[in-house]
Design a protein around this motif. Structure first.
Motif, mmCIF file in Angstrom:
data_model
loop_
_atom_site.group_PDB
_atom_site.id
_atom_site.type_symbol
_atom_site.label_atom_id
_atom_site.label_comp_id
_atom_site.label_asym_id
_atom_site.label_seq_id
_atom_site.Cartn_x
_atom_site.Cartn_y
_atom_site.Cartn_z
ATOM 1 N N LEU A 1 0.819 -1.204 0.000
ATOM 2 C CA LEU A 1 0.000 0.000 0.000
ATOM 3 C C LEU A 1 0.859 1.263 0.000
ATOM 4 C CD1 LEU A 1 -2.618 -1.158 2.660
ATOM 5 C CD2 LEU A 1 -3.074 -0.812 0.226
ATOM 6 N N GLU A 2 1.839 1.298 0.889
ATOM 7 C CA GLU A 2 2.613 2.517 1.108
ATOM 8 C C GLU A 2 3.625 2.784 0.003
ATOM 9 O OE1 GLU A 2 5.034 4.745 4.732
ATOM 10 O OE2 GLU A 2 4.622 2.598 4.868
ATOM 11 N N MET A 3 4.099 1.727 -0.650
ATOM 12 C CA MET A 3 5.101 1.919 -1.695
ATOM 13 C C MET A 3 4.566 1.588 -3.092
ATOM 14 S SD MET A 3 7.459 3.213 0.073
ATOM 15 C CE MET A 3 8.611 3.396 -1.273
ATOM 16 N N ASP A 4 4.120 0.340 -3.294
ATOM 17 C CA ASP A 4 3.707 -0.061 -4.648
ATOM 18 C C ASP A 4 2.493 0.726 -5.129
ATOM 19 O OD1 ASP A 4 5.752 -1.882 -4.442
ATOM 20 O OD2 ASP A 4 4.474 -3.597 -4.005
ATOM 21 N N THR B 1 5.890 -5.967 -10.609
ATOM 22 C CA THR B 1 5.452 -4.782 -9.870
ATOM 23 C C THR B 1 6.609 -4.151 -9.119
ATOM 24 O OG1 THR B 1 3.198 -5.613 -9.619
ATOM 25 C CG2 THR B 1 3.928 -3.952 -8.041
ATOM 26 N N LYS B 2 7.431 -4.988 -8.489
ATOM 27 C CA LYS B 2 8.564 -4.472 -7.730
ATOM 28 C C LYS B 2 9.544 -3.753 -8.652
ATOM 29 C CE LYS B 2 7.137 -6.136 -3.811
ATOM 30 N NZ LYS B 2 6.548 -5.214 -2.810
ATOM 31 N N ALA B 3 9.750 -4.299 -9.854
ATOM 32 C CA ALA B 3 10.668 -3.664 -10.799
ATOM 33 C C ALA B 3 10.152 -2.297 -11.222
ATOM 34 C CB ALA B 3 10.870 -4.570 -12.015
ATOM 35 N N LYS B 4 8.860 -2.211 -11.493
ATOM 36 C CA LYS B 4 8.265 -0.937 -11.903
ATOM 37 C C LYS B 4 8.324 0.071 -10.762
ATOM 38 C CE LYS B 4 4.106 1.039 -14.008
ATOM 39 N NZ LYS B 4 2.751 0.754 -14.530
ATOM 40 N N THR B 5 8.004 -0.389 -9.552
ATOM 41 C CA THR B 5 8.058 0.495 -8.388
ATOM 42 C C THR B 5 9.475 1.013 -8.176
ATOM 43 O OG1 THR B 5 6.216 -0.629 -7.304
ATOM 44 C CG2 THR B 5 7.689 0.638 -5.898
ATOM 45 N N PHE B 6 10.453 0.124 -8.344
ATOM 46 C CA PHE B 6 11.847 0.516 -8.150
ATOM 47 C C PHE B 6 12.249 1.618 -9.130
ATOM 48 C CE2 PHE B 6 16.347 -0.043 -9.336
ATOM 49 C CZ PHE B 6 16.932 0.268 -8.122
ATOM 50 N N GLU B 7 11.877 1.469 -10.386
ATOM 51 C CA GLU B 7 12.222 2.476 -11.374
ATOM 52 C C GLU B 7 11.558 3.811 -11.055
ATOM 53 O OE1 GLU B 7 14.507 2.285 -13.681
ATOM 54 O OE2 GLU B 7 14.935 0.252 -12.967
ATOM 55 N N GLN B 8 10.309 3.767 -10.610
ATOM 56 C CA GLN B 8 9.610 4.999 -10.264
ATOM 57 C C GLN B 8 10.209 5.651 -9.023
ATOM 58 O OE1 GLN B 8 5.676 3.078 -10.259
ATOM 59 N NE2 GLN B 8 5.038 4.477 -11.891
ATOM 60 N N ARG B 9 10.598 4.823 -8.043
ATOM 61 C CA ARG B 9 11.244 5.372 -6.850
ATOM 62 C C ARG B 9 12.547 6.063 -7.223
ATOM 63 N NH1 ARG B 9 10.868 0.646 -2.275
ATOM 64 N NH2 ARG B 9 12.129 2.097 -1.074
ATOM 65 N N SER B 10 13.286 5.472 -8.151
ATOM 66 C CA SER B 10 14.536 6.077 -8.589
ATOM 67 C C SER B 10 14.277 7.442 -9.219
ATOM 68 C CB SER B 10 15.241 5.158 -9.589
ATOM 69 O OG SER B 10 15.607 3.934 -8.966
ATOM 70 N N GLN B 11 13.237 7.534 -10.021
ATOM 71 C CA GLN B 11 12.899 8.816 -10.643
ATOM 72 C C GLN B 11 12.517 9.856 -9.592
ATOM 73 O OE1 GLN B 11 9.925 8.108 -13.678
ATOM 74 N NE2 GLN B 11 11.101 6.426 -14.571
ATOM 75 N N ILE B 12 11.835 9.411 -8.545
ATOM 76 C CA ILE B 12 11.452 10.315 -7.457
ATOM 77 C C ILE B 12 12.702 10.863 -6.767
ATOM 78 C CG2 ILE B 12 10.354 10.412 -5.176
ATOM 79 C CD1 ILE B 12 8.269 8.399 -6.302
ATOM 80 N N VAL B 13 13.686 10.002 -6.556
ATOM 81 C CA VAL B 13 14.934 10.456 -5.931
ATOM 82 C C VAL B 13 15.593 11.542 -6.768
ATOM 83 C CG1 VAL B 13 17.279 9.750 -5.298
ATOM 84 C CG2 VAL B 13 15.331 8.314 -4.662
#
Length: 487
Positions: free
Chosen positions: A276-279, A351-363
């Motif tokens: 919920l909080e990340m994905d 899903t984890k791979a997509k979330t990881f890429e988006q988190r990287s963009q947020i950084v």
């Protein structure tokens, strides 16, 4: 033999001194100050404050400090001085990993040498079960050289809102009064900071924040999902880890997702909280909302520790590259088994791979918005496929891929930690008078951040460890891992 100093580390101390003296003719402590000085000649100094290269310098180390920095042209080292040829090489300050879990008695012999061998000369431990008195003794031993290890900043146990401690390094804090009492005891006991966690109730978190501010002790960690990231920032939370709270507050579904998590409270499984909080929050990222959040964090100077590297195994679906990493030799067999079981049970890699890429963009977006950044890895034996010291270099690569320049990534592990910790007088840059925590590289880290791994020598409080000594540290860590018994 003094209690608490492992045989392997004593053996290293003897080896290190003998090896350095034999190979480089280091003078003993009774020699003159000139003879005991170290001259690193013709080296390119990396200016971590401005992200520039200062070429052809001679850096002089006297005792544990940098005594002078000169233009190599016209500088003639005195007879008897120890010379290190820096031609074609690059000198950076010692690196920091600002989020680890290494200070556990059964981990020290393996993990501490791995940090030093990788040029990570400072760590911020974000949750340990080791009594604070023992942590203080450990700090004294590493500072004095009685035990090989980096500088240590430590939080003590983690304050969490679940009724039973999650792990041995957690405290169950279920009411505001308990939170205030915990802050008082940890502050009085010598903790450097207070670590807060996800399941704290709103009232308890605010009570901890108020008491920590009153005691003038910093607090950081997860942003509990009972408060928004803006509220936590305004309450004085100095650092936020793993983007917890940040991504949620940037979601167009923030209220809906927070309500769902609060509805289950402490009964919410950790995997469901992350979903919920990340994905889910990442998938509903709102760029306009994020802009306002980042402006707020930048204004308050609320530091971020993204720890991207800890997510990599999940993002890569625990592929063979992850599970056959040659660095596993530094991990005890029982821990490797747990990691393998985690890999087999992991699901929803896409899903984890997509979330990881988006988190990287947020950084990357946060960096461009001026949000201050610290490099951290979450390296711990309970975090699958993380490696003390090594993972910090992996994190720097990921930060560059996220959009930081190599200079900015290097700052996140050098000058930024010094600023965050109030240690700028002694650490973070290569300047006269500062502690000689230095790493000599064989290639330019500003041209390619991967070059931080090309370590030729490490200087820890002025003591020189050439490559053979660093390799011996890693052999010690490997041996310690083989003999470790971890439940």
């Amino acid at each position: 033999m003094r209690a608490g100093i492992p045989i392997l580390l004593l053996a290293f101390a003897q080896f290190g001194a003998a090896a350095v003296a034999k190979q480089h003719q280091v003078s003993d402590s009774s020699s003159s100050s000139v003879a005991s000085a170290i001259y690193i000649t013709h080296v390119t100094v990396i200016d971590t404050e401005n992200g520039k290269k200062i070429q052809d310098r001679t850096v002089i180390i006297s005792g544990d400090r940098i005594s002078e920095i000169r233009d190599s042209k016209g500088t003639k080292p005195p007879a008897g001085a120890k010379l290190v040829d820096g031609s074609g090489r690059y000198l950076i300050p010692g690196l920091w990993d600002m989020h680890v879990h290494a200070v556990f008695a059964q981990r020290l012999d393996s993990m501490l040498p791995m940090f030093v061998a990788n040029g990570v000369l400072g760590i911020r431990d974000m949750g340990t079960s080791m009594p604070l008195a023992e942590i203080e003794q450990l700090r004294k031993d590493t500072r004095s050289g009685a035990r090989l290890g980096p500088l240590i900043v430590a939080a003590g146990p983690i304050l969490d809102g679940r009724p039973k401690p999650f792990r041995s390094n957690f405290l169950a804090i279920t009411a505001p009064a308990e939170g205030r009492d915990a802050v008082d005891k940890l502050s009085a006991g010598g903790a450097d900071l207070i670590k807060v966690y996800s399941w704290l109730s709103r009232d308890t978190f605010l009570a901890i924040a108020t008491e920590a501010n009153r005691q003038k002790i910093p607090f950081g960690g997860h942003v509990p999902f009972s408060v928004s990231v803006l509220e936590a920032s305004d309450a004085g939370q100095k650092s936020m880890e793993h983007l917890y709270g940040v991504v949620l507050s940037c979601s167009s579904r923030e209220d809906e997702l927070r309500t769902e998590m609060l509805k289950s409270g402490v009964n919410l499984p950790g995997s469901e909280r992350i979903r919920l909080e990340m994905d889910e929050a990442t998938a509903s990222y709102d760029r306009r909302k994020a802009t306002k959040v980042f402006e707020h964090l930048a204004k308050n100077r609320t530091w971020q520790v993204p720890t991207l590297d800890v997510v990599v195994p999940y993002a890569y679906s625990f592929n063979a590259r992850v599970t056959t990493d040659p660095r596993l030799k530094y991990i005890p067999a029982s821990v490797q088994q747990r990691w393998s079981e985690e890999a087999k049970s992991s699901t929803d890699g896409a899903t984890k791979a997509k979330t990881f890429e988006q988190r990287s963009q947020i950084v990357g977006a946060m960096q461009r918005a001026g949000v201050p950044m610290l490099a951290g890895t979450d390296a711990a034996w309970y975090q699958p496929y993380t490696y003390a010291g090594f993972s910090l270099h992996d994190e720097l690569v990921l930060l560059v891929r996220a959009g930081l320049t190599p200079a900015e990534a290097l700052q996140s592990a050098t000058i930024n930690p010094a600023r965050f910790l109030g240690m700028e007088k002694d650490l973070g840059t290569i300047e006269e008078g500062k502690v000689a925590n230095l790493v000599l590289l064989d290639a330019d880290p500003l041209a390619d951040i991967h070059n931080t791994t090309k370590i030729l020598e490490v200087f820890l409080a002025g003591k020189e460890f050439p490559r053979p000594a660093l390799d011996q540290m890693l052999k010690m860590a490997e041996a310690a891992a083989k003999s470790a018994v971890v439940n």
